[in-house]
Write an enzyme that holds these catalytic residues in place. Structure first.
Site, PDB file in Angstrom:
ATOM      1  N   TYR A  17       0.713  -1.300  -0.053  1.00  0.00           N
ATOM      2  CA  TYR A  17       0.023   0.137   0.084  1.00  0.00           C
ATOM      3  C   TYR A  17       0.979   1.157   0.100  1.00  0.00           C
ATOM      4  O   TYR A  17       1.938   1.410   0.820  1.00  0.00           O
ATOM      5  CB  TYR A  17      -0.956  -0.023   1.234  1.00  0.00           C
ATOM      6  CG  TYR A  17      -1.693  -1.070   1.329  1.00  0.00           C
ATOM      7  CD1 TYR A  17      -1.527  -2.312   1.822  1.00  0.00           C
ATOM      8  CD2 TYR A  17      -3.350  -0.870   0.965  1.00  0.00           C
ATOM      9  CE1 TYR A  17      -2.542  -3.310   2.019  1.00  0.00           C
ATOM     10  CE2 TYR A  17      -4.053  -1.820   1.111  1.00  0.00           C
ATOM     11  CZ  TYR A  17      -3.734  -3.095   1.478  1.00  0.00           C
ATOM     12  OH  TYR A  17      -4.627  -4.165   1.593  1.00  0.00           O
ATOM     13  N   PRO A  49     -12.353  -0.306  -0.867  1.00  0.00           N
ATOM     14  CA  PRO A  49     -11.613  -1.604  -0.868  1.00  0.00           C
ATOM     15  C   PRO A  49     -10.556  -1.447  -0.119  1.00  0.00           C
ATOM     16  O   PRO A  49      -9.531  -2.565  -0.246  1.00  0.00           O
ATOM     17  CB  PRO A  49     -11.447  -1.837  -2.310  1.00  0.00           C
ATOM     18  CG  PRO A  49     -11.881  -0.401  -3.218  1.00  0.00           C
ATOM     19  CD  PRO A  49     -12.726   0.434  -2.259  1.00  0.00           C
ATOM     20  N   LYS A  78     -11.949  -5.591   2.628  1.00  0.00           N
ATOM     21  CA  LYS A  78     -13.061  -6.188   3.591  1.00  0.00           C
ATOM     22  C   LYS A  78     -14.317  -6.399   3.023  1.00  0.00           C
ATOM     23  O   LYS A  78     -15.224  -7.415   3.343  1.00  0.00           O
ATOM     24  CB  LYS A  78     -13.475  -5.185   4.684  1.00  0.00           C
ATOM     25  CG  LYS A  78     -12.291  -4.818   5.793  1.00  0.00           C
ATOM     26  CD  LYS A  78     -11.970  -6.011   6.578  1.00  0.00           C
ATOM     27  CE  LYS A  78     -10.684  -5.916   7.282  1.00  0.00           C
ATOM     28  NZ  LYS A  78     -10.117  -7.237   7.053  1.00  0.00           N
ATOM     29  N   TYR A 105      -6.618  -6.161   9.876  1.00  0.00           N
ATOM     30  CA  TYR A 105      -6.526  -6.353   8.361  1.00  0.00           C
ATOM     31  C   TYR A 105      -6.808  -8.032   8.331  1.00  0.00           C
ATOM     32  O   TYR A 105      -7.187  -8.337   7.503  1.00  0.00           O
ATOM     33  CB  TYR A 105      -5.021  -6.062   7.992  1.00  0.00           C
ATOM     34  CG  TYR A 105      -4.694  -6.247   6.488  1.00  0.00           C
ATOM     35  CD1 TYR A 105      -4.216  -7.370   5.959  1.00  0.00           C
ATOM     36  CD2 TYR A 105      -5.103  -5.305   5.781  1.00  0.00           C
ATOM     37  CE1 TYR A 105      -4.334  -7.414   4.547  1.00  0.00           C
ATOM     38  CE2 TYR A 105      -4.962  -5.294   4.463  1.00  0.00           C
ATOM     39  CZ  TYR A 105      -4.536  -6.466   3.846  1.00  0.00           C
ATOM     40  OH  TYR A 105      -4.368  -6.474   2.449  1.00  0.00           O
TER      41      TYR A 105
HETATM   42  P1  FAS Z   1     -22.377  -8.826  -5.664  1.00  0.00           P
HETATM   43  O1  FAS Z   1     -22.658  -7.379  -5.890  1.00  0.00           O
HETATM   44  O2  FAS Z   1     -21.026  -9.510  -5.853  1.00  0.00           O
HETATM   45  O3  FAS Z   1     -23.510  -9.969  -6.260  1.00  0.00           O
HETATM   46  C1  FAS Z   1     -24.677  -9.418  -6.180  1.00  0.00           C
HETATM   47  C2  FAS Z   1     -25.422 -10.324  -7.512  1.00  0.00           C
HETATM   48  O4  FAS Z   1     -26.926  -9.931  -7.413  1.00  0.00           O
HETATM   49  C3  FAS Z   1     -24.751  -9.970  -8.779  1.00  0.00           C
HETATM   50  O5  FAS Z   1     -24.355 -10.876  -9.483  1.00  0.00           O
HETATM   51  C4  FAS Z   1     -25.942  -9.252  -9.539  1.00  0.00           C
HETATM   52  O6  FAS Z   1     -25.951  -9.370 -10.790  1.00  0.00           O
HETATM   53  C5  FAS Z   1     -27.160  -9.539  -8.790  1.00  0.00           C
HETATM   54  N1  FAS Z   1     -28.164  -9.066  -8.827  1.00  0.00           N
HETATM   55  C6  FAS Z   1     -28.370  -7.579  -8.633  1.00  0.00           C
HETATM   56  N2  FAS Z   1     -29.771  -7.191  -8.792  1.00  0.00           N
HETATM   57  C7  FAS Z   1     -30.560  -8.213  -8.970  1.00  0.00           C
HETATM   58  C8  FAS Z   1     -31.898  -8.249  -9.120  1.00  0.00           C
HETATM   59  N3  FAS Z   1     -32.618  -7.315  -9.234  1.00  0.00           N
HETATM   60  N4  FAS Z   1     -32.135  -9.847  -9.498  1.00  0.00           N
HETATM   61  C9  FAS Z   1     -31.351 -10.656  -9.401  1.00  0.00           C
HETATM   62  N5  FAS Z   1     -29.919 -10.476  -9.168  1.00  0.00           N
HETATM   63  C10 FAS Z   1     -29.610  -9.436  -8.965  1.00  0.00           C
HETATM   64  N6  FAS Z   1     -13.864  -6.216  -2.040  1.00  0.00           N
HETATM   65  C11 FAS Z   1     -12.758  -6.407  -1.543  1.00  0.00           C
HETATM   66  O7  FAS Z   1     -12.534  -7.011  -0.596  1.00  0.00           O
HETATM   67  N7  FAS Z   1     -11.715  -5.877  -2.041  1.00  0.00           N
HETATM   68  C12 FAS Z   1     -11.641  -5.485  -3.499  1.00  0.00           C
HETATM   69  O8  FAS Z   1     -10.717  -5.076  -4.236  1.00  0.00           O
HETATM   70  C13 FAS Z   1     -12.866  -5.128  -3.972  1.00  0.00           C
HETATM   71  N8  FAS Z   1     -12.917  -4.348  -5.258  1.00  0.00           N
HETATM   72  C14 FAS Z   1     -14.430  -4.068  -5.732  1.00  0.00           C
HETATM   73  C15 FAS Z   1     -14.319  -3.422  -7.125  1.00  0.00           C
HETATM   74  C16 FAS Z   1     -15.472  -2.906  -7.565  1.00  0.00           C
HETATM   75  C17 FAS Z   1     -15.717  -2.301  -8.883  1.00  0.00           C
HETATM   76  C18 FAS Z   1     -16.841  -3.568  -6.772  1.00  0.00           C
HETATM   77  C19 FAS Z   1     -18.072  -3.209  -6.969  1.00  0.00           C
HETATM   78  C20 FAS Z   1     -16.697  -4.068  -5.379  1.00  0.00           C
HETATM   79  C21 FAS Z   1     -15.440  -4.532  -5.032  1.00  0.00           C
HETATM   80  N9  FAS Z   1     -15.355  -5.091  -3.914  1.00  0.00           N
HETATM   81  C22 FAS Z   1     -14.026  -5.377  -3.116  1.00  0.00           C
HETATM   82  C23 FAS Z   1     -16.362  -5.482  -3.036  1.00  0.00           C
HETATM   83  C24 FAS Z   1     -16.993  -7.005  -3.665  1.00  0.00           C
HETATM   84  O9  FAS Z   1     -15.961  -7.870  -3.841  1.00  0.00           O
HETATM   85  C25 FAS Z   1     -18.178  -7.236  -2.847  1.00  0.00           C
HETATM   86  O10 FAS Z   1     -17.897  -7.090  -1.580  1.00  0.00           O
HETATM   87  C26 FAS Z   1     -18.827  -8.557  -3.222  1.00  0.00           C
HETATM   88  O11 FAS Z   1     -18.713  -8.643  -4.336  1.00  0.00           O
HETATM   89  C27 FAS Z   1     -20.012  -8.776  -2.431  1.00  0.00           C
HETATM   90  O12 FAS Z   1     -20.542  -9.824  -3.021  1.00  0.00           O
HETATM   91  P2  FAS Z   1     -22.306  -9.814  -2.922  1.00  0.00           P
HETATM   92  O13 FAS Z   1     -22.772  -9.367  -1.710  1.00  0.00           O
HETATM   93  O14 FAS Z   1     -22.536 -11.213  -3.463  1.00  0.00           O
HETATM   94  O15 FAS Z   1     -22.549  -8.746  -4.066  1.00  0.00           O
HETATM   95  C1  PHB Z   2      -6.857  -6.871  -4.675  1.00  0.00           C
HETATM   96  O1  PHB Z   2      -6.172  -7.555  -4.863  1.00  0.00           O
HETATM   97  O2  PHB Z   2      -7.762  -6.501  -5.548  1.00  0.00           O
HETATM   98  C2  PHB Z   2      -6.866  -6.030  -3.301  1.00  0.00           C
HETATM   99  C3  PHB Z   2      -6.000  -6.318  -2.276  1.00  0.00           C
HETATM  100  C4  PHB Z   2      -5.974  -5.607  -1.277  1.00  0.00           C
HETATM  101  C5  PHB Z   2      -6.919  -4.584  -1.294  1.00  0.00           C
HETATM  102  C6  PHB Z   2      -7.991  -4.277  -2.160  1.00  0.00           C
HETATM  103  C7  PHB Z   2      -7.883  -4.871  -3.328  1.00  0.00           C
HETATM  104  O3  PHB Z   2      -7.065  -3.826   0.157  1.00  0.00           O
END
Ligand code: FAS
Ligand code: PHB
Length: 391
Positions: free
Chosen positions: A202, A294, A298, A386
């Site tokens: 980081y 992110p 978490k 962490y």
């Molecule tokens: P999700 O959003 O993954 O899944 C929800 C599902 O519901 C999707 O498949 C969607 O298509 C579906 N859905 C939505 N509306 C619906 C409807 N009306 N009908 C039916 N289905 C529907 N977390 C980290 O820990 N580290 C990261 O680096 C990180 N980077 C991220 C980057 C981005 C761009 C985003 C958006 C999130 C990131 N996250 C990260 C967080 C991410 O990993 C989420 O915590 C994780 O996807 C959570 O999973 P779900 O709760 O299943 O939600």
């Molecule tokens: C990743 O690998 O996508 C990543 C790792 C650590 C973070 C966020 C994202 O804090």
């Protein structure tokens, strides 16, 4: 009318993991997903798993590839003022570690296990709607192949993410807490060896935040903080690699192996919590209920801990005819959610340059970083958050 015990909305990590844990406990469930499976797998997101999440994947019977291909990290590193400092999370927490394993792979493992068990997932389910979850017989409806479908159930699990229908259905019953950050993360995925194979790095430089992570020993994941109004097309690969190098210490910068990006996207950062997480027989889990920036890795791990609490509550209901777990789910999940929200906000505030922060706040950031890397107590506090607080 068709019936199941638990109707799960969303086939992301939350929905799939819940479905697998319920199946292992003999509880019938159907998942309704509005996208295709390939679309879900195509979203490049999280990469770091807490031990709680790894244990849950084992409990769900899908941990084999995770243990074979996941990369264990015993430390993270902080870069500021041109120097890199290790935070040995393993030593500081009495042996706890994190595992680098992409969300895409975790989702793939869960999808394959679900298909192998012959469990029903309705992909491309359009216009999902939730009904009668204040009664003993909730109903879910959707449209597919030009026809209207409906499913009666005992419970609905809203695992449909931040933009899903579940929280939207109860928007007048929800209290929302939100903080939006004045910058985004530009993320790049590239098939090049990670610059730091055994530690997530980081960086906080005068040019902004940077992060060096990985998906395997041949696939790297990098991020740089960027203005909210930047567009992906503003960032050529060359510009990205050059900017990343400028934000690292000289030794690490010259070790970066560059290559063509196979995915490039800009994600906004927000902190968000919806309270409560239960509405009669409708329960919210994962991003449907909360979002973290992110920085603290978490998001996915919080989704996993929600699912652990919710699946245990459903098992108690069906096996022991006890409502205790279901009645305590929201408070129990939110207790852990807010601690992760605090940590994610703190690490984001510490590691990013804010447009209006001013010289005094910048000096405070530098002082806190110096204190953090030279204080056993401060490093331990970072490390225990962490690797993930106890369930
Ligand atoms: P999700 O959003 O993954 O899944 C929800 C599902 O519901 C999707 O498949 C969607 O298509 C579906 N859905 C939505 N509306 C619906 C409807 N009306 N009908 C039916 N289905 C529907 N977390 C980290 O820990 N580290 C990261 O680096 C990180 N980077 C991220 C980057 C981005 C761009 C985003 C958006 C999130 C990131 N996250 C990260 C967080 C991410 O990993 C989420 O915590 C994780 O996807 C959570 O999973 P779900 O709760 O299943 O939600
Ligand atoms: C990743 O690998 O996508 C990543 C790792 C650590 C973070 C966020 C994202 O804090």
């Amino acid at each position: 009318m068709r019936a199941t015990q638990v109707a799960i909305i969303g086939a992301g990590p939350s929905g799939l993991l819940l479905g697998q844990l319920l199946h292992k406990a003999g509880i019938d469930n159907v998942i309704l997903e509005r996208q295709t499976g390939d679309y879900v797998l195509g979203r490049i997101r999280a990469g770091i798993l807490e031990q709680v999440t790894v244990n849950l994947m084992d409990e769900a019977g899908v941990g084999r590839r995770l243990h074979a291909e996941g990369i264990v990290h015993h430390a993270i590193e902080l870069v500021f003022k041109g120097e890199r400092h290790p935070i040995e999370v393993d030593r500081l927490t009495g042996g706890k570690v994190v595992t680098a394993y992409g969300q895409t792979e975790l989702t793939r493992d869960l999808m394959e296990a679900r298909a192998a068990a012959g469990l029903e997932t309705v992909y491309e389910a359009a216009d999902v709607s939730l009904h009668d979850f204040d009664s003993a017989r909730p109903v879910v409806r959707w449209r597919k192949d030009g026809r209207q479908h409906e499913l009666q159930c005992d419970f609905i699990a809203g695992c449909d993410g931040f933009h899903g229908v579940s929280r939207a259905t109860v928007k007048d019953k929800v209290t929302e807490y939100e903080k939006v950050y004045p910058f985004g993360w530009l993320g790049v995925l590239a098939d090049v060896p990670p610059v730091s194979p055994h530690a997530i790095v980081y960086g906080n430089s005068e040019r902004g935040f940077s992060l060096c992570s990985m998906r395997s020993l041949t696939r790297s994941r990098y991020y740089v903080q960027c203005p909210l109004d930047d567009k992906v097309e503003d960032w050529s690969d060359e510009r990205f690699w050059d900017e990343l190098r400028r934000r690292l210490d000289p030794e690490l910068a010259q070790k970066i192996v560059t290559g063509p990006s196979i995915e490039k996207s800009i994600a906004p950062l927000r902190s968000f919590v919806a309270e409560p997480m239960r509405f009669g027989r409708l329960f919210l889990a994962g991003d449907a209920a909360h979002i973290v920036p992110p920085t603290g890795a978490k998001g996915l791990n919080l989704a996993a801990s929600d699912v652990k609490y919710l699946s245990s509550a459903f098992v108690e209901h069906y096996r022991e005819r006890s409502a205790a777990g279901l009645d305590h789910y929201s408070d129990r999940a939110l207790h852990r959610v807010w601690k992760a929200e605090r940590f994610s906000w703190w690490l984001t505030s510490l590691m990013h340059r804010f447009p209006d922060m001013g010289a005094f706040n910048q000096k405070l950031q530098e002082a806190e970083l110096e204190y953090l890397v030279h204080s056993q107590a401060a490093s331990t506090a970072l490390a225990e958050n962490y690797v993930g607080l106890p369930l």
